[in-house]
Design a protein around this motif. Sequence first.
Motif, PDB file in Angstrom:
ATOM      1  N   TYR A 134      -3.063   8.689   8.915  1.00 55.28           N
ATOM      2  CA  TYR A 134      -3.936   7.610   9.397  1.00 55.28           C
ATOM      3  C   TYR A 134      -3.410   6.278   8.888  1.00 55.28           C
ATOM      4  CZ  TYR A 134      -6.043   6.950   4.804  1.00 55.28           C
ATOM      5  OH  TYR A 134      -6.237   6.666   3.485  1.00 55.28           O
TER       6      TYR A 134
ATOM      7  N   ARG B 232       5.819   4.490   6.116  1.00 51.51           N
ATOM      8  CA  ARG B 232       5.114   4.608   4.839  1.00 51.51           C
ATOM      9  C   ARG B 232       6.144   4.594   3.723  1.00 51.51           C
ATOM     10  NH1 ARG B 232       2.333   9.685   5.212  1.00 51.51           N
ATOM     11  NH2 ARG B 232       4.286  10.621   4.484  1.00 51.51           N
TER      12      ARG B 232
ATOM     13  N   ALA C 140       0.189   4.920   5.383  1.00 56.87           N
ATOM     14  CA  ALA C 140       0.927   4.566   6.597  1.00 56.87           C
ATOM     15  C   ALA C 140       0.534   3.164   7.045  1.00 56.87           C
ATOM     16  CB  ALA C 140       0.620   5.572   7.702  1.00 56.87           C
ATOM     17  N   ILE C 141       1.539   2.407   7.440  1.00 62.55           N
ATOM     18  CA  ILE C 141       1.305   1.050   7.948  1.00 62.55           C
ATOM     19  C   ILE C 141       1.767   1.020   9.403  1.00 62.55           C
ATOM     20  CG2 ILE C 141       1.645  -1.413   7.536  1.00 62.55           C
ATOM     21  CD1 ILE C 141       0.642  -0.073   5.043  1.00 62.55           C
ATOM     22  N   THR C 142       0.962   0.471  10.264  1.00 60.81           N
ATOM     23  CA  THR C 142       1.326   0.457  11.683  1.00 60.81           C
ATOM     24  C   THR C 142       2.475  -0.517  11.930  1.00 60.81           C
ATOM     25  OG1 THR C 142      -0.225  -1.276  12.256  1.00 60.81           O
ATOM     26  CG2 THR C 142      -1.040   0.978  12.368  1.00 60.81           C
ATOM     27  N   ARG C 143       3.201  -0.243  12.998  1.00 60.25           N
ATOM     28  CA  ARG C 143       4.298  -1.139  13.386  1.00 60.25           C
ATOM     29  C   ARG C 143       3.762  -2.552  13.628  1.00 60.25           C
ATOM     30  NH1 ARG C 143       8.850   0.817  15.789  1.00 60.25           N
ATOM     31  NH2 ARG C 143       9.230   3.041  15.564  1.00 60.25           N
ATOM     32  N   ARG C 144       2.627  -2.622  14.277  1.00 56.07           N
ATOM     33  CA  ARG C 144       2.056  -3.934  14.570  1.00 56.07           C
ATOM     34  C   ARG C 144       1.782  -4.703  13.279  1.00 56.07           C
ATOM     35  NH1 ARG C 144      -1.448  -6.234  18.538  1.00 56.07           N
ATOM     36  NH2 ARG C 144      -1.316  -4.342  19.772  1.00 56.07           N
TER      37      ARG C 144
ATOM     38  N   ILE D  22       2.201   6.178  14.158  1.00 56.49           N
ATOM     39  CA  ILE D  22       1.674   5.026  13.417  1.00 56.49           C
ATOM     40  C   ILE D  22       2.770   4.008  13.131  1.00 56.49           C
ATOM     41  CG2 ILE D  22       0.550   4.270  11.291  1.00 56.49           C
ATOM     42  CD1 ILE D  22      -0.831   7.000  11.180  1.00 56.49           C
ATOM     43  N   GLY D  23       3.725   4.383  12.272  1.00 47.90           N
ATOM     44  CA  GLY D  23       4.759   3.424  11.879  1.00 47.90           C
ATOM     45  C   GLY D  23       5.542   3.964  10.697  1.00 47.90           C
TER      46      GLY D  23
ATOM     47  N   ARG E 192       0.852  -1.193   0.000  1.00 48.92           N
ATOM     48  CA  ARG E 192       0.000   0.000   0.000  1.00 48.92           C
ATOM     49  C   ARG E 192       0.889   1.244   0.000  1.00 48.92           C
ATOM     50  NH1 ARG E 192      -4.243   0.142   4.482  1.00 48.92           N
ATOM     51  NH2 ARG E 192      -2.826  -1.156   5.690  1.00 48.92           N
TER      52      ARG E 192
ATOM     53  N   THR F  73       9.014   7.814   8.214  1.00 50.75           N
ATOM     54  CA  THR F  73       8.441   7.533   9.543  1.00 50.75           C
ATOM     55  C   THR F  73       7.175   8.359   9.722  1.00 50.75           C
ATOM     56  OG1 THR F  73      10.631   7.125  10.460  1.00 50.75           O
ATOM     57  CG2 THR F  73       8.862   7.629  12.029  1.00 50.75           C
ATOM     58  N   VAL F  74       6.109   7.708  10.109  1.00 52.50           N
ATOM     59  CA  VAL F  74       4.836   8.404  10.322  1.00 52.50           C
ATOM     60  C   VAL F  74       4.576   8.462  11.825  1.00 52.50           C
ATOM     61  CG1 VAL F  74       2.384   8.506   9.785  1.00 52.50           C
ATOM     62  CG2 VAL F  74       4.008   7.557   8.121  1.00 52.50           C
ATOM     63  N   TRP F  75       4.519   9.666  12.366  1.00 55.23           N
ATOM     64  CA  TRP F  75       4.373   9.842  13.813  1.00 55.23           C
ATOM     65  C   TRP F  75       3.106   9.157  14.316  1.00 55.23           C
ATOM     66  CZ3 TRP F  75       0.765  11.645  17.157  1.00 55.23           C
ATOM     67  CH2 TRP F  75       1.194  11.892  18.472  1.00 55.23           C
TER      68      TRP F  75
ATOM     69  N   GLU G 241       4.268   3.317  19.778  1.00 51.99           N
ATOM     70  CA  GLU G 241       4.400   3.554  18.341  1.00 51.99           C
ATOM     71  C   GLU G 241       5.574   4.457  18.061  1.00 51.99           C
ATOM     72  OE1 GLU G 241       2.793   1.949  16.231  1.00 51.99           O
ATOM     73  OE2 GLU G 241       1.133   1.127  17.333  1.00 51.99           O
ATOM     74  N   ALA G 242       5.821   4.649  16.767  1.00 51.60           N
ATOM     75  CA  ALA G 242       6.956   5.470  16.368  1.00 51.60           C
ATOM     76  C   ALA G 242       6.766   6.893  16.830  1.00 51.60           C
ATOM     77  CB  ALA G 242       7.097   5.446  14.855  1.00 51.60           C
TER      78      ALA G 242
END
Lengths: 226, 492
Positions: B364, A217, A168-172, A214-215, A164, A210-212, B491-492
């Motif tokens: 998001y 992208r 943004a993709i989460t770390r999890r 979230i993780g 994708r 790095t997306v604050w 999270e980051a």
Amino acid sequence: MDARILVVEDDEALGAQVVGHLEREGFSVAWIRDGAEAREVDLRGLSLVLVDIMLPGVWGTELVRLYRMRSDVPILVLSARQSTEDKVGALALGADDYMTKPFWPEELLARVRARLRRPRIEQLKERRVGDLLLDLEGGSATIAGASLELTPSEHAVLAALAARPGSAITRRALMQAALDPDRCATERALDVHVSRLRKKLGERGVKITTVWGIGYRLDSVEGSSP
Amino acid sequence: MKLRTKLGLTVLLGLLPIAASLLWMQQRLHRSAFEEGVVDAVLSRMGQGGRARCEEDPAGFGRGLARPMHRPGARFGPGRGGPGPGRPGPGRPSRGPGMGRAVEPGPDGIFAYSADLRPSDVDVPPLDEGLASRLRAGERFAVRPAPGHRGMLLYAVRMPWSEGPCAVLALRRPVPPRPHFPLPLLALSALAAALAVLAGGPVVRRTRRLTRAIRETPEGQPAELELRGTDEVAELARAFDAKQRQLAQQMEALRRRDRALSEHLANTMHDVMIPLTVLEGYLMRLRTDMPAADADAATAPVLASAIEETHYIATLLTNLDAWARLDADEASLGKSPVDLKALVERVVARHRPVARERLVSLEYAVPDEAVTWPGDETLLERAVGNLVHNAVRHNRRQGHVAVVLETREDGFELRVLDDGPGLTPEQVERVLGRGVVGENSRSRSGHGLGLSITARAARLHGLTLEFRHPEEGGLEVVLRPEGASSDEVDEA
């Protein structure tokens, strides 16, 4: 863009604005102000229809019903009516999306573009983002034609991000998709993999942002091929 | 207590005092008749030569008179046989049980007194003062328990004459036997109670039918009641029927009014939202077409403020609409599967322009798989929208806001994070508490109305709202299904 869009809106100022926004995006737009006239319109060749609900002479939901009987053209309803019943009713009659007023122009354009987007053919064997090409079966990767030496974990992380691009993709989610849960599925391990990937990718075509909160992208770097 | 039981007990409790009164009266009459019989016997004996004997020897009269009384067949009291002196006759009260028995003289005999109640002889004791006072008051005779003689009565009888030493006689006689207990009266009371219970049966059955008809009627429909009859149950049914029809008319009037108000509100919203949309369009057009030279000038912040204020008005209007919906009947709220991924994307898209003007990063993340939750899409979108609106509006410039939707084994978790000033636990408590909405909603800098709507919408949808306060600052608000486990992740 060669998409043709029909706008059914009785309010002069709002109609002019919507038509202006769409035309500036390169769409070909037809505008009908009267509900009775909208009933008789020829839908052939249209890519999308934007319909207001509260129209003089005819209710917008009636137009949705008529249009859906005659065509499969995507219909986006614009309405100041906020209730769920109105939304559900319009969607049940055949509308594809429902947008409540007020809205920002870019929100409208984003919805229009989403409706016009053709279904993407899923590349199961390889995945391309900008200049990056990932061979999902062989586990190899190239960037701008040059081979990338990636470990299996790095390849998995990059593939998960490339699934994708721009989102943004989460770390999890990255850990679940790319790392072995029995061995090294920790946030620290993920950060290490991303750090190494950044070094290997350099500034060539794509970058990992790095997306604050979230993780990460994967973004295309401007100038690279889409 | 059931109606029939209550009816039977009521009849029984009503009859018991009456039966007790009758029993008491029976005993009084019985005793009165017995006393009358004793007096009549004394007068009869005195009229048959007793006076002469008494006046000849007043002191020995009692002893002399007592002796013949012990002879077999001798009677000094009511006797057997037909009417005559000493027997009840026409116009006399009934003597009751025991009136035919002989009245035996007491061991102390009979004493004679003059008309002014002086003893007839020095050996004769003075007349009992209690009896004497009643005779002086004009009574023909007087009776009282004999002092010192258990089971005996002391009689004082004034003779028809007033001359001589024997104008008043005093004598002791046994207390009359008690009359038999009136068992028929008791049986009659029990019978009346049983009849009352039986008579209540039809009333109870009709009342039960009435209750069943009311209970089994589906909500919102009039109950089909049995209205025939002229008794109180039929009257109750007719009164209830009239009232339910009246209520139905009032409900219909209220529904019509509610529909009219809703329509009016929708039309008003339509009339307001269209120019607001146009205004937003113009502002964005100004922003887009602004010459680069003006971007750093005073025009840019003014335009940014205008965009933000317009967005605030739009949020406030939609919140007022949402608040009205929350105050309406819960059953009228939609309950269809809501696509939470699309919802998050719509909310973020709606707030991006304002976030950009404030130089706040708004990002998001949603999962690949679909995430749905049953509910009212408008309210859920408002709930999440208010969290994002607050996170953007109350953040610092160059701040960050992230909206993260993730699946969990027991549902989902939707988090809105920001690195703004956050809320203290006291502020959270105050915002979510009852009765502070009005106060906070007047404060444009507050979180009041929006967060209150989010909290109410969450409760209505079976979601919990959790406020986390990260050590590094900011605020993290989490929405998750009730009962789902909390799973904090750095999270980051």
